[in-house]
Design an enzyme around this catalytic site. Structure first.
Site, PDB file in Angstrom:
ATOM      1  N   SER A 251       0.855  -1.183   0.000  1.00  0.00           N
ATOM      2  CA  SER A 251       0.000   0.000   0.000  1.00  0.00           C
ATOM      3  C   SER A 251       0.890   1.233   0.000  1.00  0.00           C
ATOM      4  CB  SER A 251      -0.889  -0.002   1.244  1.00  0.00           C
ATOM      5  OG  SER A 251      -0.093   0.271   2.375  1.00  0.00           O
ATOM      6  N   LYS A 252       0.261   2.383  -0.038  1.00  0.00           N
ATOM      7  CA  LYS A 252       0.992   3.658  -0.091  1.00  0.00           C
ATOM      8  C   LYS A 252       2.002   3.788   1.047  1.00  0.00           C
ATOM      9  CE  LYS A 252      -1.520   6.168  -3.317  1.00  0.00           C
ATOM     10  NZ  LYS A 252      -0.921   5.621  -4.515  1.00  0.00           N
ATOM     11  N   ARG A 253       1.683   3.114   2.158  1.00  0.00           N
ATOM     12  CA  ARG A 253       2.606   3.152   3.298  1.00  0.00           C
ATOM     13  C   ARG A 253       3.999   2.664   2.911  1.00  0.00           C
ATOM     14  NH1 ARG A 253       2.197  -0.676   6.929  1.00  0.00           N
ATOM     15  NH2 ARG A 253       0.637  -1.751   5.711  1.00  0.00           N
ATOM     16  N   GLY A 255       5.355   2.917  -0.068  1.00  0.00           N
ATOM     17  CA  GLY A 255       5.948   3.697  -1.158  1.00  0.00           C
ATOM     18  C   GLY A 255       4.981   3.723  -2.324  1.00  0.00           C
TER      19      GLY A 255
END
Ligand code: GLU
Length: 477
Positions: A251-253, A255
């Protein structure tokens, strides 16, 4: 159910795969990987690879997201056959199939209201029985039908099991009493996603459904629609999702997750394809391979059962290896695309030709286009070269002496790498200094930077006139 025999019917047909993204946000790298697997599988078998935009959910679908999918596919070179199909546009066909099921008795009209369904569930919770809704309309006599809105529900088998013969996960058995009579057509006549997927896959002639394993559970219900319509089942291959380095769903966490972001980071598409292919699929120990090899080697049995972890270092490494072997002209053309996609000024014809001649000394040590462009600064800059602070420190009275001494040698040598090396060697000898002492100021004068390709390569690429002019600019400052 006769799943095995229906699935084997497709073996002799031309392979047709598809990617069916929902246009609800940026194209995820997981979608790109599924598309790549489907593309490789079809292309290697002389089959077709299709694109369907699953835009049935009108509230969440956007034209920008559809465009993002088309752009992502184009960047990755995943060409699809025919035009992209809009799922929403097939709504009348979906309704037609729901009505065929109704006529055949494999689906039924359900007049239950939301309150009735909720009451059923509440009672089930109190009695600790299954909360899966069991409609009283399943076997109702049509003469008892009210004049009221209804949905069409699939008549799912209530006993026995459904076996998904998955090419990655193996046989996955689901008890039919865990599956409710899903709605296929809503009371407003719109189809549900579960119906639309099956009808579209059937109508598009899809033989192999390769998709993320978050859809595995849906397959049992979708198979029931195939059975009800007596359509051939596709071969299923559910790929484990991509995880981040911490073993959790990417996920965006972790990158960047969007295809667009990787394009903006300037990774070469062929390196990205290679990396994505390796993400969850393997062919022995091979890490670095060409598209032709991937096509030759790719098969469903090479897909790993456990989730792959995204590793940026590996991506960098593979992209670096691709850049090192790519044709110079192709790199320049991809750099032009990269500059355009990231709204940077385009190359002038002079810059383009200088970049092309410099490519031999740039492409072996870059992992992406921004890095390569940074190294190519000496070739792209025009005089007077802008000299950064660090490089400025290399210039001064001492270095002026060195550059002044080098200049007459450069005027007379034949312009090849060996002769240039000999010229620098002569200055080292007369001044009794090491290579670095000559290279430092020379690097600053030629590129205005301290991180550059070799000074010999830079002089060679720039040519005599430009090299002498840059040296003289530096000495005069
Ligand atoms: N539209 C679904 C998604 O984006 C894919 C459905 C499918 O591949 O069957 O997750």
């Amino acid at each position: 159910m006769s799943n095995a025999s229906s699935a084997s019917n497709v073996a002799a047909k031309q392979v047709v795969t598809r990617i069916a993204p929902s246009p609800t946000g940026d194209m995820h790298i997981g979608t790109a990987r599924t598309a790549l697997f489907s593309w490789l599988y079809a292309r290697a078998r002389g089959g077709k690879f299709l694109l369907r935009i699953e835009d049935t959910d009108r509230a969440r679908s956007t034209p920008e997201a559809t465009q993002g999918i088309l752009d992502g596919m184009a960047w990755l070179g995943l060409d699809y056959d025919g035009a992209a199909v809009s799922q929403f546009e097939q709504a009348a066909r979906h309704a037609e199939v729901a009505n065929q099921m109704l006529a055949a008795g494999t689906a039924y009209k359900c007049f239950a209201t939301q309150d009735e369904i909720e009451a059923f569930r509440e009672e089930a919770r109190a009695n600790k029985t299954s909360t899966l809704y069991q409609s009283p309309w399943r076997d109702a006599d049509p003469s008892t039908f009210p004049d009221a809105p209804f949905v069409i529900r699939m008549k799912a088998p209530r006993t026995g099991v459904t076996v998904i013969k998955d090419q990655v996960q193996g046989d996955v058995t689901i008890k039919n009493d865990q599956i409710d009579d899903m709605i296929v057509l809503r009371s407003d006549g719109s189809p549900t996603y579960m119906l639309a997927v099956v009808v579209d896959d059937h109508d598009m002639g899809v033989t192999h459904v390769i998709r993320g394993d978050d859809h595995l559970a849906n397959s049992a219900r979708q198979m029931m629609v195939y059975e009800a319509m007596e359509w051939d089942l596709p071969v299923y291959a559910h790929i484990p999702l991509i995880f981040g380095p911490d073993g959790k769903k990417m996920s965006k966490r972790h990158g960047a997750t969007g295809v667009k972001e990787y394009q903006a980071m300037g990774y070469p598409a062929q390196g990205m394809r290679n990396y994505l292919a390796r993400l969850g699929w393997s062919h022995g120990d091979d890490e670095f391979f060409s598209d032709a090899q991937a096509m030759d080697w790719f098969d469903l049995d090479g897909i790993n059962k456990s989730p792959a972890r995204f590793d940026t270092k590996k991506l960098d490494n593979i992209c670096g290896q691709h850049l090192a072997v790519m044709e110079d002209a192709q790199i320049v053309s991809e750099i032009e695309d990269y500059l355009a996609a990231s709204a940077q000024p385009e190359l002038t014809p002079e810059q383009k030709s200088c970049l092309l001649s410099a490519m031999y000394c740039l492409k072996g040590s870059s992992k992406n286009y921004p890095q390569l462009i940074e190294k190519a600064r000496f070739a792209l800059n025009v005089r007077p070269v802008d000299i950064d602070e660090k490089a400025q420190k290399q210039l001064g009275t001492v270095s002026n002496g060195i550059l002044n001494e080098l200049t007459p040698h450069l005027r007379s040598v034949s312009w090849d790498r060996d002769a240039l090396e000999a010229a620098v060697g002569r200055v080292m000898e007369t001044q009794d200094i090491g290579f670095g002492k000559v290279a430092g100021p020379l690097r600053a004068a030629l590129a205005g930077r301290t991180q550059t390709p070799s000074v010999l390569d830079m002089m060679f690429v720039l040519g005599r006139e430009e090299t002498l002019a840059r040296l003289s600019d530096a000495v005069q400052e």
